[in-house]
Design a protein around this motif. Sequence first.
Motif, mmCIF file in Angstrom:
data_model
loop_
_atom_site.group_PDB
_atom_site.id
_atom_site.type_symbol
_atom_site.label_atom_id
_atom_site.label_comp_id
_atom_site.label_asym_id
_atom_site.label_seq_id
_atom_site.Cartn_x
_atom_site.Cartn_y
_atom_site.Cartn_z
ATOM 1 N N ARG A 101 -1.124 5.604 -1.244
ATOM 2 C CA ARG A 101 0.315 4.579 -0.101
ATOM 3 C C ARG A 101 -1.056 3.948 1.089
ATOM 4 O O ARG A 101 -0.342 3.486 1.830
ATOM 5 C CB ARG A 101 0.591 5.893 0.512
ATOM 6 C CG ARG A 101 2.206 5.850 -0.567
ATOM 7 C CD ARG A 101 3.049 4.647 -0.326
ATOM 8 N NE ARG A 101 4.059 4.377 -1.253
ATOM 9 C CZ ARG A 101 4.412 4.715 -2.905
ATOM 10 N NH1 ARG A 101 2.401 4.065 -3.334
ATOM 11 N NH2 ARG A 101 4.647 4.199 -4.102
ATOM 12 N N TYR B 262 8.902 -0.792 1.507
ATOM 13 C CA TYR B 262 7.245 -0.884 0.393
ATOM 14 C C TYR B 262 7.075 0.059 0.812
ATOM 15 O O TYR B 262 6.170 0.203 0.073
ATOM 16 C CB TYR B 262 6.468 -2.098 1.799
ATOM 17 C CG TYR B 262 4.856 -1.623 1.549
ATOM 18 C CD1 TYR B 262 5.115 -3.245 0.557
ATOM 19 C CD2 TYR B 262 3.722 -1.756 1.593
ATOM 20 C CE1 TYR B 262 3.830 -3.697 -0.157
ATOM 21 C CE2 TYR B 262 2.532 -2.226 1.422
ATOM 22 C CZ TYR B 262 2.477 -2.851 0.913
ATOM 23 O OH TYR B 262 1.435 -3.318 0.609
ATOM 24 N N SER C 282 7.943 3.224 0.260
ATOM 25 C CA SER C 282 8.206 4.402 0.071
ATOM 26 C C SER C 282 8.080 5.154 -1.753
ATOM 27 O O SER C 282 7.162 3.939 -2.184
ATOM 28 C CB SER C 282 10.146 4.876 0.046
ATOM 29 O OG SER C 282 9.989 2.915 -1.117
ATOM 30 N N PRO D 17 9.283 2.534 -4.336
ATOM 31 C CA PRO D 17 9.038 0.976 -3.492
ATOM 32 C C PRO D 17 10.535 0.251 -4.043
ATOM 33 O O PRO D 17 10.279 0.170 -5.162
ATOM 34 C CB PRO D 17 8.079 0.635 -3.771
ATOM 35 C CG PRO D 17 7.225 1.775 -4.940
ATOM 36 C CD PRO D 17 7.928 2.859 -5.069
#
Length: 398
Positions: A218, A166, A168, A171
Motif C-alpha cells: 500500500r 484505491y 483499501s 480496492p
Amino acid sequence: MSEFISHIGGLAEAGERMIERLRKKAFLPESRKGLSVRIGIAEVASLLGCSTNRIRMAEEDGRLPSPTPTTNGRRPGYSIEQILHMRKVLGASPARSPMDEPAIIAVQNFKGGVGKSTVTTHLAHYLAVQGYRVLVVDCDSQASTTTLFGFNPHFNITRDETLYPYLSIDPTQEDLRYAVKRTPWPNVDLIPSNLELFDVEYELAAAGADGQSVLTARFRKLKQGLNELARDYDVVLLDPPPALGTISLAVMQAANALLVPLAATTPDFCSTVQFLSMMDQVLQQLLAAGIAIDYSFVRLICSKFDSNDPSHALVRAFMEQTFGPALLPVPILESAEISHAAIRMMSVYELAKPIGTSKTHKRCRANLDEALGQVEQLIRQSWGRVAPASEAEAIYAV
C-alpha cells in the motif's frame, strides 16, 4: 452507556447540520464556492514580472482581450483564469519543464492545532496565484482541508470519492484519477476526504498483524498513484492525519519534500521535537524494509505567530537555536483576517475584499506572500531554478 453514546451521536449530527448551514450561507446557491477575487493591473504586472505597459500593448495589438470597463469607467481587475491566459501569451508561466520532477510535499506534524490544513490550503492558493498547477490531496479523515475547499465531508463526499477505493484491502480503483475534483481555482484540483477514510487505517492495521507485505504494497501503491497523477501538475500537496498511522506512513514515503508547521508555544515545540525523533526512527525502519525515502528539502515553518506576544518571541528564539537554517526565517503571523476567512470556509487569497480593515488585510496578505514564497523558492531550487527576473531587472542588469 448507550445513553451517552446516543448523546455523542446527537451532538455530532447537530454539528454537521450547523456546518451545512454555514456552508450554504457562505457559498453560492449551487452550494459550490465561486472565485470572485480580481487582481489589479499593477499587481498582475508584478506577478508576471513585466510592466503594466506591456500588458496594455498586448491588449491593444489583440494578443490579449481588452477588458470591459466597469460601469464607472474604471479598469476592472483580472480573474485568475485571465491571468493564467496572460502568462501563456506573454511567456510568463512558472510551470516546471517536462524534465523537472513534480514537487510532492507532505505538510506534516503529529501535533494537532498547528494550522496544518490552513497552511496547506493557503500554500495551494498562493501557488495558484503565482501560476503553478496544483493538486491537493486530503489524506486526513477529519477533512479540514476538504472543508476549506468548499465541500462538506459529511453531505457532499462519499467514501468512494476519497482515497479509500484505491488504498483499501479490496480496492475497486486502479488509479487515482477517479477522485480528482475541480475547485473554483482553474489551476487547483482536490482529492477530498471524509470520516470514512479512516476505515483504511483499520483494514491495513488488521492486515499488518499478519505480516508487513500488505502495508508495504500500500505504501508503494500510494506513491505510484501520486507519481502518475503528478505528471499533470507542478506541485502536489499532501495533508496527512496528525498522528502516526498507516496513511501517515504511506504519505511520508510518497512525498519527495516535507514541510512541518509548528506554533510558537512550548507544548508545540516539544511535540514537534518528538515528531522529528519518531519520524527519524520510522524512516530508518522504512529504509531497512527496502522502501526508498528521498526528500529534496525538509523545512519547518512557524505558524500562528503573534509578534506582540513575548512568549512567542521566546519560543521562536528556541526554534532558531535548535533548528537553524531548517527553520524558514519568515513565520506565518496570527491574523484576524485568516480567522475571518476560515469562518467563511475560505483562504485569504479567495477574499474579494477585506473582511476586517484594509490595513489588516494588506498586512496579512503581504506576510502570507513572503512566508509561502519561501516554499516556492525551495520548489524552484529543486528544479535547478531561481526566482524569475523581472522585466526591469532584465533590461537594466549590468
